[in-house]
Design an enzyme around this catalytic site. Structure first.
Site, PDB file in Angstrom:
ATOM      1  N   SER A  12       0.914  -0.910   0.002  1.00  0.00           N
ATOM      2  CA  SER A  12      -0.011  -0.085  -0.103  1.00  0.00           C
ATOM      3  C   SER A  12       0.814   1.083  -0.020  1.00  0.00           C
ATOM      4  CB  SER A  12      -0.944  -0.130   1.291  1.00  0.00           C
ATOM      5  OG  SER A  12      -0.142   0.307   2.450  1.00  0.00           O
ATOM      6  N   GLY A  13       0.304   2.215  -0.100  1.00  0.00           N
ATOM      7  CA  GLY A  13       0.877   3.661   0.256  1.00  0.00           C
ATOM      8  C   GLY A  13       2.086   3.979  -0.951  1.00  0.00           C
ATOM      9  N   ASP A  53       7.308 -10.522   6.492  1.00  0.00           N
ATOM     10  CA  ASP A  53       6.997  -9.914   7.586  1.00  0.00           C
ATOM     11  C   ASP A  53       8.438  -9.405   8.175  1.00  0.00           C
ATOM     12  OD1 ASP A  53       6.614  -9.072  10.215  1.00  0.00           O
ATOM     13  OD2 ASP A  53       5.130 -10.592  10.642  1.00  0.00           O
ATOM     14  N   SER A 131      12.509   7.404   6.119  1.00  0.00           N
ATOM     15  CA  SER A 131      12.383   8.128   7.450  1.00  0.00           C
ATOM     16  C   SER A 131      11.357   8.973   7.375  1.00  0.00           C
ATOM     17  CB  SER A 131      13.812   9.286   7.704  1.00  0.00           C
ATOM     18  OG  SER A 131      13.737   9.696   8.829  1.00  0.00           O
ATOM     19  N   TYR A 145       7.447   6.687  18.159  1.00  0.00           N
ATOM     20  CA  TYR A 145       7.703   6.970  16.696  1.00  0.00           C
ATOM     21  C   TYR A 145       8.802   7.674  16.531  1.00  0.00           C
ATOM     22  CZ  TYR A 145       7.017   8.334  11.871  1.00  0.00           C
ATOM     23  OH  TYR A 145       7.022   8.528  10.571  1.00  0.00           O
ATOM     24  N   ALA A 147      11.229   8.536  18.263  1.00  0.00           N
ATOM     25  CA  ALA A 147      12.612   8.047  18.787  1.00  0.00           C
ATOM     26  C   ALA A 147      13.094   7.074  17.444  1.00  0.00           C
ATOM     27  CB  ALA A 147      12.350   7.011  20.016  1.00  0.00           C
ATOM     28  N   LYS A 149      12.775   7.287  14.288  1.00  0.00           N
ATOM     29  CA  LYS A 149      12.998   8.015  13.115  1.00  0.00           C
ATOM     30  C   LYS A 149      14.271   8.921  13.517  1.00  0.00           C
ATOM     31  CE  LYS A 149       9.841   6.343  10.530  1.00  0.00           C
ATOM     32  NZ  LYS A 149      10.310   5.420   9.462  1.00  0.00           N
TER      33      LYS A 149
END
Length: 277
Positions: A12-13, A53, A131, A145, A147, A149
């Protein structure tokens, strides 16, 4: 000649959009994700799909081995898989926080370590790490989150220096607000976790503001980031960082040139506005 490209989070995305557009450009693209049924369009377009995964070392080993057995090389690795854990630090368990790091950092690192020897032997390669502007700025309730990145930024910078002599480029992409499933995952369970805590009101306001923003179609399309990925892949001398998407450049500019105090004032004013509404 087309490059052999492995993209994680391709169901996705940004990952899917990048995969489909890179196939159009003539590259040999392998999309990797847990939801292999969501990558049928990649296969129909002429690409390949692999069930993977990012938390499974066995899946990663099998995926890389498949690409090598079929193509004998990997020219570009796009580390796109990841998610955002949102909520007050006080209400998020350490196990949840560890999973955030396992997905956004340690799974990515294991895959990258698996690919590095191949690229080193080839004397060429590009590792593109997804990132975020959240690796340079920060927002309320995004501690874990952000942290991951921030960690990815430093990790990538060190890796770039280590691999430069082997002809391998390490590139960071820093998206702003992009219209993907990311926000749905980000807000999932966030408000539920806050019920009955001192943070409930603010988090409900944040959820409402986020839902309204996306309902109005605010945010940049994934293609905005795909263009940056393509630019990095095609460049003989790529930048260390590419920034794009809604709010990314303005927020980075405010923090860099006006400092933390002004940046925090701008962020909190929006939270207070949402809370009053």
């Amino acid at each position: 000649m087309g490059k052999v490209i492995l993209i994680t989070g391709a169901s996705s995305g940004i990952g899917k959009d990048a995969a489909l557009n890179l196939i159009k450009q003539g590259h040999i693209v392998y999309g990797a994700a847990r939801r292999i049924s969501k990558m049928k369009d990649i296969v129909e377009a002429g690409g390949h799909s692999i069930k993977m995964d990012i938390l499974s070392n066995e899946d990663i080993d099998r995926a890389v081995d498949q690409v090598i057995s079929e193509q004998n090389r990997i020219d570009v690795l796009v580390n796109n898989a990841g998610y955002g854990l949102w909520g007050a630090v006080e209400t998020i368990s350490v196990d949840e926080a560890k999973r955030q790091f396992d997905v956004n950092i340690f799974g990515l690192a294991y895959l990258t370590k698996k690919v590095i020897p191949l690229m080193r032997n080839q004397k060429s390669g590009k590792i593109i790490n997804m990132s975020s502007m959240g690796g340079k700025v920060y927002t309320p309730f995004g501690a874990w989150y952000h942290a991951t990145k921030y960690a990815l930024e430093g990790w990538s910078d060190c890796l770039r220096i280590e691999l430069k002599d082997f002809g391998i480029d390490v590139i960071l992409i820093e998206p702003g607000v992009i219209k993907t499933e990311f926000q749905d995952v980000m807000m999932d369970s966030t408000v539920e976790r806050s019920i009955g805590t001192p943070y409930e009101k603010k988090l409900k306001a944040l959820e409402k503001a986020t839902q309204e923003m996306y309902a109005r179609g605010i945010g940049s399309p994934p293609s905005t980031i795909t263009k940056l990925i393509i630019k990095a892949i095609n460049s003989h001398n790529p930048k260390r960082r590419y920034v794009g998407g809604l709010f990314a450049k303005p927020m980075l500019f405010i923090k860099k040139w006006f400092g933390d105090k002004m940046y925090e004032k701008a962020i909190m004013s929006q939270i207070k506005k949402a809370t009053k509404e």
